[in-house]
Design a protein around this motif. Structure first.
Motif, PDB file in Angstrom:
ATOM      1  N   LYS A 104      26.016  62.101  32.714  1.00 41.90           N
ATOM      2  CA  LYS A 104      26.931  62.010  31.562  1.00 41.90           C
ATOM      3  C   LYS A 104      27.621  60.645  31.528  1.00 41.90           C
ATOM      4  CE  LYS A 104      31.241  64.043  30.079  1.00 41.90           C
ATOM      5  NZ  LYS A 104      32.274  65.002  30.415  1.00 41.90           N
ATOM      6  N   LEU A 105      28.031  60.148  32.692  1.00 40.67           N
ATOM      7  CA  LEU A 105      28.673  58.837  32.780  1.00 40.67           C
ATOM      8  C   LEU A 105      27.668  57.742  32.408  1.00 40.67           C
ATOM      9  CD1 LEU A 105      31.083  57.495  35.426  1.00 40.67           C
ATOM     10  CD2 LEU A 105      29.014  56.206  34.933  1.00 40.67           C
ATOM     11  N   ILE A 106      26.442  57.850  32.904  1.00 43.01           N
ATOM     12  CA  ILE A 106      25.414  56.851  32.591  1.00 43.01           C
ATOM     13  C   ILE A 106      25.148  56.815  31.091  1.00 43.01           C
ATOM     14  CG2 ILE A 106      22.975  56.247  32.893  1.00 43.01           C
ATOM     15  CD1 ILE A 106      23.237  57.443  35.771  1.00 43.01           C
ATOM     16  N   GLU A 107      25.019  57.971  30.464  1.00 44.76           N
ATOM     17  CA  GLU A 107      24.772  58.021  29.014  1.00 44.76           C
ATOM     18  C   GLU A 107      25.943  57.424  28.242  1.00 44.76           C
ATOM     19  OE1 GLU A 107      21.866  58.619  27.601  1.00 44.76           O
ATOM     20  OE2 GLU A 107      21.111  58.911  29.634  1.00 44.76           O
ATOM     21  N   GLN A 132      22.489  43.944  32.867  1.00 46.43           N
ATOM     22  CA  GLN A 132      23.559  43.539  33.780  1.00 46.43           C
ATOM     23  C   GLN A 132      24.907  44.067  33.301  1.00 46.43           C
ATOM     24  OE1 GLN A 132      22.613  39.351  33.506  1.00 46.43           O
ATOM     25  NE2 GLN A 132      21.809  39.309  35.606  1.00 46.43           N
ATOM     26  N   GLN A 133      25.132  44.030  31.981  1.00 50.11           N
ATOM     27  CA  GLN A 133      26.374  44.580  31.444  1.00 50.11           C
ATOM     28  C   GLN A 133      26.448  46.077  31.722  1.00 50.11           C
ATOM     29  OE1 GLN A 133      27.014  43.448  27.322  1.00 50.11           O
ATOM     30  NE2 GLN A 133      26.534  41.315  27.756  1.00 50.11           N
ATOM     31  N   LEU A 134      25.320  46.787  31.562  1.00 49.15           N
ATOM     32  CA  LEU A 134      25.290  48.226  31.844  1.00 49.15           C
ATOM     33  C   LEU A 134      25.642  48.499  33.300  1.00 49.15           C
ATOM     34  CD1 LEU A 134      24.723  51.162  31.030  1.00 49.15           C
ATOM     35  CD2 LEU A 134      22.297  50.731  31.539  1.00 49.15           C
ATOM     36  N   THR A 135      25.065  47.733  34.212  1.00 53.14           N
ATOM     37  CA  THR A 135      25.380  47.894  35.642  1.00 53.14           C
ATOM     38  C   THR A 135      26.877  47.742  35.873  1.00 53.14           C
ATOM     39  OG1 THR A 135      23.197  47.150  36.348  1.00 53.14           O
ATOM     40  CG2 THR A 135      24.984  46.905  37.935  1.00 53.14           C
ATOM     41  N   GLY A 136      27.471  46.720  35.283  1.00 60.78           N
ATOM     42  CA  GLY A 136      28.905  46.489  35.444  1.00 60.78           C
ATOM     43  C   GLY A 136      29.748  47.607  34.871  1.00 60.78           C
ATOM     44  N   LYS A 170      41.155  57.507  35.516  1.00 61.02           N
ATOM     45  CA  LYS A 170      41.317  56.622  34.351  1.00 61.02           C
ATOM     46  C   LYS A 170      40.223  56.832  33.308  1.00 61.02           C
ATOM     47  CE  LYS A 170      44.635  54.081  36.348  1.00 61.02           C
ATOM     48  NZ  LYS A 170      45.972  53.867  35.852  1.00 61.02           N
ATOM     49  N   GLY A 171      39.380  57.862  33.462  1.00 59.42           N
ATOM     50  CA  GLY A 171      38.310  58.107  32.496  1.00 59.42           C
ATOM     51  C   GLY A 171      37.181  57.109  32.648  1.00 59.42           C
ATOM     52  N   TYR A 172      36.475  56.839  31.541  1.00 64.03           N
ATOM     53  CA  TYR A 172      35.362  55.894  31.521  1.00 64.03           C
ATOM     54  C   TYR A 172      35.766  54.663  30.719  1.00 64.03           C
ATOM     55  CZ  TYR A 172      32.393  60.036  32.555  1.00 64.03           C
ATOM     56  OH  TYR A 172      31.826  61.165  33.091  1.00 64.03           O
ATOM     57  N   VAL A 173      34.969  53.614  30.844  1.00 59.23           N
ATOM     58  CA  VAL A 173      35.174  52.408  30.042  1.00 59.23           C
ATOM     59  C   VAL A 173      35.072  52.758  28.566  1.00 59.23           C
ATOM     60  CG1 VAL A 173      34.164  50.176  29.409  1.00 59.23           C
ATOM     61  CG2 VAL A 173      34.289  50.842  31.811  1.00 59.23           C
ATOM     62  N   ASP A 174      35.999  52.212  27.783  1.00 57.51           N
ATOM     63  CA  ASP A 174      35.977  52.367  26.333  1.00 57.51           C
ATOM     64  C   ASP A 174      35.973  50.964  25.732  1.00 57.51           C
ATOM     65  OD1 ASP A 174      36.318  52.853  23.654  1.00 57.51           O
ATOM     66  OD2 ASP A 174      38.265  53.831  23.864  1.00 57.51           O
ATOM     67  N   GLY A 175      34.818  50.534  25.265  1.00 58.83           N
ATOM     68  CA  GLY A 175      34.674  49.180  24.746  1.00 58.83           C
ATOM     69  C   GLY A 175      35.275  48.941  23.382  1.00 58.83           C
ATOM     70  N   HIS A 206      22.564  51.400  42.758  1.00 57.20           N
ATOM     71  CA  HIS A 206      21.131  51.592  43.009  1.00 57.20           C
ATOM     72  C   HIS A 206      20.547  52.188  41.733  1.00 57.20           C
ATOM     73  CE1 HIS A 206      17.347  52.810  44.707  1.00 57.20           C
ATOM     74  NE2 HIS A 206      17.689  52.372  45.909  1.00 57.20           N
ATOM     75  N   LYS A 207      19.764  51.379  41.028  1.00 56.34           N
ATOM     76  CA  LYS A 207      19.297  51.742  39.689  1.00 56.34           C
ATOM     77  C   LYS A 207      18.317  52.910  39.671  1.00 56.34           C
ATOM     78  CE  LYS A 207      18.876  47.069  38.956  1.00 56.34           C
ATOM     79  NZ  LYS A 207      18.351  45.885  38.273  1.00 56.34           N
ATOM     80  N   THR A 208      17.536  53.087  40.716  1.00 54.10           N
ATOM     81  CA  THR A 208      16.566  54.197  40.690  1.00 54.10           C
ATOM     82  C   THR A 208      17.158  55.484  41.274  1.00 54.10           C
ATOM     83  OG1 THR A 208      15.571  53.359  42.734  1.00 54.10           O
ATOM     84  CG2 THR A 208      14.511  52.747  40.671  1.00 54.10           C
ATOM     85  N   LYS A 209      17.982  55.367  42.294  1.00 53.89           N
ATOM     86  CA  LYS A 209      18.608  56.562  42.883  1.00 53.89           C
ATOM     87  C   LYS A 209      19.854  56.999  42.120  1.00 53.89           C
ATOM     88  CE  LYS A 209      17.098  55.892  47.650  1.00 53.89           C
ATOM     89  NZ  LYS A 209      17.553  55.713  49.050  1.00 53.89           N
ATOM     90  N   GLN A 210      20.359  56.121  41.258  1.00 55.83           N
ATOM     91  CA  GLN A 210      21.569  56.369  40.468  1.00 55.83           C
ATOM     92  C   GLN A 210      22.751  56.765  41.355  1.00 55.83           C
ATOM     93  OE1 GLN A 210      20.119  59.093  37.388  1.00 55.83           O
ATOM     94  NE2 GLN A 210      19.705  57.340  36.078  1.00 55.83           N
ATOM     95  N   VAL A 211      22.998  55.893  42.345  1.00 55.76           N
ATOM     96  CA  VAL A 211      24.160  56.043  43.216  1.00 55.76           C
ATOM     97  C   VAL A 211      24.918  54.722  43.235  1.00 55.76           C
ATOM     98  CG1 VAL A 211      23.138  57.855  44.667  1.00 55.76           C
ATOM     99  CG2 VAL A 211      22.886  55.444  45.336  1.00 55.76           C
ATOM    100  N   LEU A 212      26.222  54.818  43.437  1.00 56.53           N
ATOM    101  CA  LEU A 212      27.076  53.636  43.523  1.00 56.53           C
ATOM    102  C   LEU A 212      27.644  53.565  44.930  1.00 56.53           C
ATOM    103  CD1 LEU A 212      28.428  51.392  41.544  1.00 56.53           C
ATOM    104  CD2 LEU A 212      30.489  52.710  42.035  1.00 56.53           C
ATOM    105  N   THR A 213      27.480  52.403  45.552  1.00 59.95           N
ATOM    106  CA  THR A 213      28.077  52.162  46.862  1.00 59.95           C
ATOM    107  C   THR A 213      29.286  51.260  46.677  1.00 59.95           C
ATOM    108  OG1 THR A 213      25.958  52.376  47.987  1.00 59.95           O
ATOM    109  CG2 THR A 213      27.700  51.216  49.171  1.00 59.95           C
TER     110      THR A 213
END
Length: 177
Positions: A9-12, A35-39, A52-57, A111-118
């Motif tokens: 849901k966050l990725i979408e 790169q912007q998506l990764t950030g 704080k919720g999600y980014v709202d552009g 990690h773009k394929t595992k969809q995890v954030l370290t």
């Protein structure tokens, strides 16, 4: 370091934000949409740690301040990877972002394929200026795996070992108080 799964849901949400808003508001080196998506993914995940919720552009450029906690302005820096993070890895920081009015940098790897954030760690802006290494635009840099790339802008680097280590969300919050 600690790693968390990134909710679909966050990725979408982040994909929608990047599709509908231009997050590259610098005069140069604005990053690709990927790169912007990764950030935005990294920033949104860290924002959820602090409720704080999600980014709202829709509100436009944030001035380099991704969130505030304990009266400290925080900038979340996220690198996209296709490997799991190692202690010897390096984080990149574009020189043209150093003028932003932030107190703390939190460095992450997505990690773009595992969809995890370290969350690799954090550092105060003051300590970052003491520990970083500078490479001018056009420098050839060698990665951990011995592959190389040419810097497209003036760049600072800092290694994971030079960051304040954290082992959980609660540890991160505690250290930032």
């Amino acid at each position: 370091m600690f790693t968390v799964s990134v909710d679909q849901k966050l990725i979408e949400h982040c994909k929608n934000m990047v599709s509908n808003h231009d997050f590259g508001k610098r005069f140069t080196a604005n990053g690709t949409k990927e790169q912007q998506l990764t950030g935005i993914i990294g920033q949104s995940v860290v924002m959820t740690f602090f409720d704080k919720g999600y980014v709202d552009g829709s509100s436009g450029f944030d001035g380099g301040v991704d969130l505030t906690f304990a009266n400290k302005s925080i900038d979340v820096k996220t690198m996209g990877r296709t490997t799991s993070v190692k202690q010897g890895y390096t984080n990149n920081f574009l020189k043209l972002q150093e003028y932003f009015k932030t107190d703390i940098y939190i460095f992450c790897s997505y990690h773009k394929t595992k969809q995890v954030l370290t969350v690799c760690g954090w550092i105060s802006k003051e300590d970052f200026t003491k520990k970083r290494r500078f490479y001018p635009k056009g420098s050839i840099r060698t990665r951990f795996d011995k592959t190389t790339f040419t810097t497209f802008a003036d760049l600072y680097e800092i290694d994971n070992k030079d960051l304040n280590n954290v082992n959980s969300v609660s540890d991160l919050k505690k250290q930032l108080l």
